[in-house]
Design a protein around this motif. Structure first.
Motif, short mmCIF file in Angstrom:
data_model
loop_
_atom_site.label_atom_id
_atom_site.label_comp_id
_atom_site.label_asym_id
_atom_site.label_seq_id
_atom_site.Cartn_x
_atom_site.Cartn_y
_atom_site.Cartn_z
N LEU A 291 0.86 -1.18 0.00
CA LEU A 291 0.00 0.00 0.00
C LEU A 291 0.90 1.23 0.00
O LEU A 291 1.65 1.46 0.95
N THR A 292 0.85 1.99 -1.07
CA THR A 292 1.67 3.19 -1.19
C THR A 292 0.85 4.41 -0.78
O THR A 292 -0.19 4.67 -1.37
N CYS A 293 1.32 5.14 0.23
CA CYS A 293 0.55 6.25 0.79
C CYS A 293 1.37 7.55 0.74
O CYS A 293 2.54 7.57 1.15
N LYS A 294 0.73 8.60 0.27
CA LYS A 294 1.39 9.91 0.22
C LYS A 294 1.33 10.56 1.59
O LYS A 294 0.33 10.49 2.29
N LEU A 295 2.43 11.20 1.96
CA LEU A 295 2.47 11.94 3.22
C LEU A 295 1.62 13.20 3.09
O LEU A 295 1.81 14.00 2.17
N GLN A 296 0.68 13.37 4.03
CA GLN A 296 -0.22 14.52 4.01
C GLN A 296 0.32 15.68 4.81
O GLN A 296 0.32 16.82 4.37
N LYS A 297 0.79 15.41 6.03
CA LYS A 297 1.35 16.47 6.86
C LYS A 297 2.23 15.88 7.95
O LYS A 297 2.19 14.68 8.23
N VAL A 298 3.03 16.75 8.57
CA VAL A 298 3.94 16.35 9.65
C VAL A 298 3.79 17.33 10.80
O VAL A 298 3.81 18.56 10.60
N ASP A 299 3.61 16.80 12.02
CA ASP A 299 3.56 17.63 13.22
C ASP A 299 4.74 17.26 14.11
O ASP A 299 4.88 16.10 14.51
N LYS A 300 5.57 18.22 14.43
CA LYS A 300 6.72 17.98 15.29
C LYS A 300 6.25 17.89 16.74
O LYS A 300 5.61 18.81 17.25
N LEU A 301 6.57 16.78 17.42
CA LEU A 301 6.15 16.57 18.80
C LEU A 301 7.23 16.92 19.81
O LEU A 301 6.97 17.53 20.83
N THR A 302 8.46 16.46 19.54
CA THR A 302 9.60 16.78 20.38
C THR A 302 10.78 17.11 19.46
O THR A 302 10.64 17.15 18.24
N ARG A 303 11.95 17.28 20.05
CA ARG A 303 13.13 17.65 19.25
C ARG A 303 13.51 16.56 18.25
O ARG A 303 14.16 16.87 17.24
N ASP A 304 13.14 15.31 18.49
CA ASP A 304 13.55 14.23 17.59
C ASP A 304 12.41 13.31 17.16
O ASP A 304 12.65 12.27 16.56
N THR A 305 11.17 13.68 17.47
CA THR A 305 10.02 12.82 17.17
C THR A 305 8.91 13.63 16.53
O THR A 305 8.60 14.74 16.98
N SER A 306 8.30 13.08 15.48
CA SER A 306 7.21 13.76 14.78
C SER A 306 6.06 12.80 14.52
O SER A 306 6.22 11.58 14.55
N ARG A 307 4.90 13.39 14.25
CA ARG A 307 3.70 12.63 13.91
C ARG A 307 3.45 12.81 12.41
O ARG A 307 3.29 13.93 11.93
N PHE A 308 3.41 11.69 11.69
CA PHE A 308 3.27 11.69 10.24
C PHE A 308 1.88 11.20 9.85
O PHE A 308 1.46 10.11 10.25
N ARG A 309 1.18 11.99 9.06
CA ARG A 309 -0.16 11.60 8.58
C ARG A 309 -0.07 11.19 7.11
O ARG A 309 0.39 11.96 6.26
N ARG B 134 8.59 14.76 2.17
CA ARG B 134 7.99 16.08 1.97
C ARG B 134 6.47 15.95 1.87
O ARG B 134 5.97 15.22 1.01
N PRO B 135 5.71 16.63 2.72
CA PRO B 135 4.24 16.55 2.67
C PRO B 135 3.70 16.94 1.31
O PRO B 135 4.14 17.92 0.70
N GLY B 136 2.74 16.15 0.81
CA GLY B 136 2.12 16.42 -0.48
C GLY B 136 2.94 16.01 -1.67
O GLY B 136 2.48 16.12 -2.81
N VAL B 137 4.16 15.52 -1.44
CA VAL B 137 5.06 15.16 -2.54
C VAL B 137 5.49 13.70 -2.45
O VAL B 137 5.35 12.93 -3.41
N ASP B 138 6.02 13.31 -1.29
CA ASP B 138 6.63 11.99 -1.14
C ASP B 138 5.67 10.97 -0.53
O ASP B 138 4.71 11.33 0.16
N SER B 139 5.97 9.70 -0.78
CA SER B 139 5.14 8.59 -0.30
C SER B 139 6.00 7.55 0.42
O SER B 139 7.23 7.53 0.27
N MET B 140 5.34 6.69 1.18
CA MET B 140 5.99 5.57 1.85
C MET B 140 5.19 4.31 1.53
O MET B 140 3.97 4.37 1.36
N MET B 141 5.88 3.16 1.47
CA MET B 141 5.23 1.89 1.18
C MET B 141 5.00 1.11 2.46
O MET B 141 5.87 1.06 3.34
N PHE B 142 3.80 0.49 2.55
CA PHE B 142 3.42 -0.24 3.76
C PHE B 142 2.84 -1.60 3.41
O PHE B 142 2.30 -1.81 2.32
N ARG B 143 2.92 -2.51 4.38
CA ARG B 143 2.25 -3.80 4.32
C ARG B 143 1.65 -4.11 5.69
O ARG B 143 2.02 -3.52 6.69
N GLY B 144 0.78 -5.10 5.74
CA GLY B 144 0.19 -5.51 7.00
C GLY B 144 -1.19 -6.08 6.78
O GLY B 144 -1.61 -6.33 5.64
#
Length: 252
Positions: free
Chosen positions: A49-67, A130-140
């Motif tokens: 399942l190939t999903c495009k990144l919609q947005k990123v929220d920075k949570l801490t200095r080294d951790t983010s939430r990816f939608r 990059r939000p709105g540009v790049d994608s990631m591949m998933f399985r499960g």
């Protein structure tokens, strides 16, 4: 207990390395075909399942939430509670992550909380997207623990760092199910400091809405965490021995 069923009162533990995906495996890659997956499960067996990144929220200095976007606003991920998705590079390496979204609440997208480790291949790859540009591949899905509603009197949850992600998934599931109305949850969350607490606002809101059912405490001492664990194991009839004396998450 991998592959088991959670029953009775017990203790569930997770660390960032294990829950956020210490699982590495080798798999063959398949590209997502033209067929759109059914809305009730975007994840399909033996299919990427190939999903495009919609947005990123920075949570801490080294951790983010990816939608990540799903095929349509009506689609859900198709992931049971206490399960993972495998992010993979299209070649030989995959890593497991636990979404903090749930099918019963969240449609059209799913969220992953990812920490960037120095030299970590997937953490770095996520943070380069990059939000709105790049994608990631998933399985499960990868199901590691089957939770049955209505059969647990109390549940103590112990985690550290990004290990909060499967705990948050389970907490939301239990608190939203009428069959678990009598189930009480006790969370101990270990962090280096107050600035490293992930999903703080979400946990505070759940504790406020479900006062008396969810108690949470934080520790930054491994010794203190070990002492609380020992109390839980040696006093199985006292689940409240596990959280800190201050059950108010606002004190984190």
């Amino acid at each position: 207990s991998t592959g088991g069923t959670l029953r009775g009162a017990g203790v569930l533990t997770a660390s960032g390395g294990c829950a956020a995906g210490a699982l590495w495996l080798y798999t063959r890659s398949q590209r997502l075909g033209l067929r759109v997956p059914p809305v009730e499960s975007s994840l399909q067996p033996n299919t990427t399942l190939t999903c495009k990144l919609q947005k990123v929220d920075k949570l801490t200095r080294d951790t983010s939430r990816f939608r990540f976007e799903l095929p349509s606003p009506q689609h859900v991920l198709g992931l049971p509670c206490c399960s993972h998705v495998l992010a993979h590079d299209g070649a030989m390496v995959a890593r497991a992550y636990t979404p903090v979204t749930l099918d019963k609440f969240d449609k059209g997208y799913f969220d992953l909380v990812v920490k960037r480790y120095p030299g970590g291949e997937f953490g770095e790859a996520f943070h380069r997207l990059r939000p709105g540009v790049d994608s990631m591949m998933f399985r499960g899905p990868v199901v590691s623990l089957r939770y049955e509603a209505g059969i647990v009197d109390s549940l103590s949850l112990v985690c550290g760092g990004t290990g909060i992600t499967p705990m948050y998934q389970l907490i939301r599931t239990v608190l939203s199910d009428p069959r678990d109305e009598a189930t009480r949850l006790y969370l101990v969350y270990a962090n280096k400091g107050a600035g490293d607490v992930l999903l703080r606002e979400e946990l505070e809101e759940l504790a406020r809405l479900h006062a008396g059912r969810l108690e949470a405490g934080r520790t930054c001492s491994l010794v203190a965490l070990a002492l609380r664990l020992s109390r839980a194991f040696f006093h199985p009839r006292r689940p409240n021995a596990l959280p800190s004396s201050s059950a108010d998450p606002k004190g984190w």
